[in-house]
Design a protein around this motif. Structure first.
Motif, PDB file in Angstrom:
ATOM      1  N   VAL A   1       0.794  -1.237   0.000  1.00  0.00           N
ATOM      2  CA  VAL A   1       0.000   0.000   0.000  1.00  0.00           C
ATOM      3  C   VAL A   1       0.828   1.291   0.000  1.00  0.00           C
ATOM      4  O   VAL A   1       1.361   1.693  -1.029  1.00  0.00           O
ATOM      5  CB  VAL A   1      -1.046  -0.025   1.134  1.00  0.00           C
ATOM      6  N   ASN A   2       0.937   1.949   1.138  1.00  0.00           N
ATOM      7  CA  ASN A   2       1.607   3.257   1.173  1.00  0.00           C
ATOM      8  C   ASN A   2       3.085   3.174   0.819  1.00  0.00           C
ATOM      9  O   ASN A   2       3.673   4.146   0.334  1.00  0.00           O
ATOM     10  CB  ASN A   2       1.458   3.910   2.552  1.00  0.00           C
ATOM     11  N   GLN A   3       3.703   1.988   1.040  1.00  0.00           N
ATOM     12  CA  GLN A   3       5.126   1.876   0.752  1.00  0.00           C
ATOM     13  C   GLN A   3       5.376   1.795  -0.755  1.00  0.00           C
ATOM     14  O   GLN A   3       6.263   2.474  -1.288  1.00  0.00           O
ATOM     15  CB  GLN A   3       5.713   0.649   1.459  1.00  0.00           C
ATOM     16  N   THR A   4       4.611   0.951  -1.458  1.00  0.00           N
ATOM     17  CA  THR A   4       4.737   0.941  -2.922  1.00  0.00           C
ATOM     18  C   THR A   4       4.192   2.232  -3.511  1.00  0.00           C
ATOM     19  O   THR A   4       4.705   2.731  -4.517  1.00  0.00           O
ATOM     20  CB  THR A   4       4.014  -0.276  -3.530  1.00  0.00           C
ATOM     21  N   GLY A   5       3.159   2.799  -2.861  1.00  0.00           N
ATOM     22  CA  GLY A   5       2.626   4.078  -3.320  1.00  0.00           C
ATOM     23  C   GLY A   5       3.642   5.200  -3.227  1.00  0.00           C
ATOM     24  O   GLY A   5       3.685   6.097  -4.072  1.00  0.00           O
ATOM     25  N   ALA A   6       4.492   5.153  -2.180  1.00  0.00           N
ATOM     26  CA  ALA A   6       5.530   6.171  -2.032  1.00  0.00           C
ATOM     27  C   ALA A   6       6.476   6.165  -3.220  1.00  0.00           C
ATOM     28  O   ALA A   6       6.943   7.218  -3.676  1.00  0.00           O
ATOM     29  CB  ALA A   6       6.319   5.933  -0.742  1.00  0.00           C
TER      30      ALA A   6
ATOM     31  N   PRO B   1      11.192   3.650   0.012  1.00  0.00           N
ATOM     32  CA  PRO B   1      11.186   3.511   1.469  1.00  0.00           C
ATOM     33  C   PRO B   1      12.329   2.619   1.948  1.00  0.00           C
ATOM     34  O   PRO B   1      12.798   1.734   1.219  1.00  0.00           O
ATOM     35  CB  PRO B   1       9.822   2.866   1.759  1.00  0.00           C
ATOM     36  N   THR B   2      12.740   2.833   3.165  1.00  0.00           N
ATOM     37  CA  THR B   2      13.811   2.034   3.770  1.00  0.00           C
ATOM     38  C   THR B   2      13.392   1.588   5.165  1.00  0.00           C
ATOM     39  O   THR B   2      12.367   2.028   5.689  1.00  0.00           O
ATOM     40  CB  THR B   2      15.113   2.849   3.870  1.00  0.00           C
ATOM     41  N   ARG B   3      14.192   0.710   5.762  1.00  0.00           N
ATOM     42  CA  ARG B   3      13.887   0.222   7.104  1.00  0.00           C
ATOM     43  C   ARG B   3      13.929   1.350   8.121  1.00  0.00           C
ATOM     44  O   ARG B   3      14.871   2.149   8.151  1.00  0.00           O
ATOM     45  CB  ARG B   3      14.892  -0.864   7.521  1.00  0.00           C
TER      46      ARG B   3
END
Length: 388
Positions: free
Chosen positions: A212-217, A225-227
């Motif tokens: 969701v928001n991570q692939t969306g970013a 995104p990173t850890r």
């Protein structure tokens, strides 16, 4: 052939389940809970998860037990002509067929959608793969492999540590649920038109959607995104923070919730601080805000803060073990554990999370032993053929 005790919303539907391991069996268990008659087709050596031990209950893998209730098992060796014919007859009579073999394998046995639909044009046929039917069709579909390839592992763990897998096979479970969404949608179309269709899902597509928001970013914002450990990229506080005796989850999902948190902690002035007045500013200045919150949280235990913060309308919670999580749900009256079957065959299981206002769920059949219902199912197929 049904002998179920309750009629769920899917009662009367027959599912020919050629799946194994997790994504498919999880999907078909949920269908079975809702009343469908699920016939689990197994090879002579059985579903792989029968051997995934420990842990065990009465020498049976709890992994297998957790995803195979309310089903009947028939052993069919698809390389044997008689068994293959039985499998084809079963698929021809089923409302739903589900499989998760590598793309192309079912066609070798005349059990692919096109072959089955010739004799059973209303069939809803669901295929689950790891990486789709194109260039990735020959890739093995293991959840850990997808966690790595999708990018999830790059997000899991401490910022300076190694990537970690999630604590469960999250994409197998997610893909099983996506398969059921597709199946139920196709059943609705069949109800309106009489036509079946082929539903296809794969772990990688489910993973990218589920991130969701991570692939969306990345796709919408160009950000990779990173850890961040337990931190959230877009919210603060939204992570464990230390009380006097250990960590407690603290969540302020918007400005109103942050105001409630500050009031409960006895530092209402933080709301007026320009650095923390909005979510964007709190996220930007989290390293300045964190010690101010921690100083107040250190004055009480995590149990005390849990009570105080819930009373104030602030989301928070202890970091429980699995046992404590089940016990917590039980304390709320959610009755998370159900008894499946009766007497010596009874198996404790986790309740289906769905409830219906006017339909029942079923918990009458414990996970079957290998081939337990072979004779019964063959007799049913023979009777159906004589009546045809």
């Amino acid at each position: 052939m049904s002998d179920q005790k309750t009629a769920g919303p899917l009662a009367g539907l027959v599912v020919a389940d050629f799946s194994r391991i997790l994504a498919g069996p999880y999907a078909t268990m949920l269908l079975a809970d809702m009343g469908a008659e699920v016939i689990k087709v197994e090879s002579p050596i059985g579903d792989d998860t029968r051997t995934w031990v420990p842990p065990v209950r009465d020498e049976v893998s709890t992994y297998y037990l957790s995803i195979n209730r309310n089903k009947k098992s028939i052993v069919l060796d698809l390389k044997d002509p008689d068994d293959l014919a039985a499998a084809q007859r079963l698929a021809a009579r089923a409302d739903i067929v589900i499989e998760n073999f590598r793309p192309g394998l079912m066609a070798r046995f005349g059990l692919d959608y096109e072959s089955i639909a010739e004799a059973n044009p209303g069939v809803v046929y669901a295929s689950i793969s790891g990486f789709g039917t194109g260039a990735g069709k020959d890739y093995p579909g293991y959840d850990l492999m997808v966690q790595a390839i999708s990018g999830l592992m790059s997000l899991t763990g401490s910022p300076d540590g190694q990537p970690f897998r999630a604590g469960i096979s999250v994409f197998d479970v997610m893909t099983g649920m996506h398969a059921n969404i597709g199946i139920l949608s196709a059943l609705n179309v069949r109800h309106a038109t009489g036509k079946g269709q082929h539903v296809e899902v794969n772990l990688l597509a489910s993973a990218l959607s589920g991130l969701v928001n991570q692939t969306g970013a990345y796709v919408a914002g160009g950000t990779v995104p990173t850890r961040m450990g337990n931190a959230h990229p877009s919210l603060f506080p939204y992570e464990p923070l230390p009380a006097s005796d250990g960590e407690i989850i603290i969540i302020a999902g918007n400005d109103v919730q942050f105001s409630r948190l500050c009031a409960a902690l006895g530092v209402p002035e933080l709301v007026e601080d320009e650095r923390f007045a909005t979510n964007a500013n709190r996220t930007k200045n989290r390293e300045e805000l964190r010690p101010l919150l921690e100083a107040e949280l250190a004055k009480r235990t995590k149990a005390e803060w849990f009570e105080v913060l819930l009373a104030a309308g602030v989301a928070s919670g202890p970091i429980n073990t699995i046992a404590e999580g089940v016990q917590f749900a039980d304390g709320l009256g959610l009755a998370p554990v159900v008894e499946v079957g009766e007497g010596d065959a009874m198996v404790p299981s986790i309740r289906n999370p769905i409830t219906f206002s006017s339909s029942d769920l079923r918990y009458d059949l414990p996970p079957p032993t290998l081939g337990e219902h072979t004779d019964e199912i063959r007799a049913w197929l023979d009777a159906e053929e004589e009546d045809a």
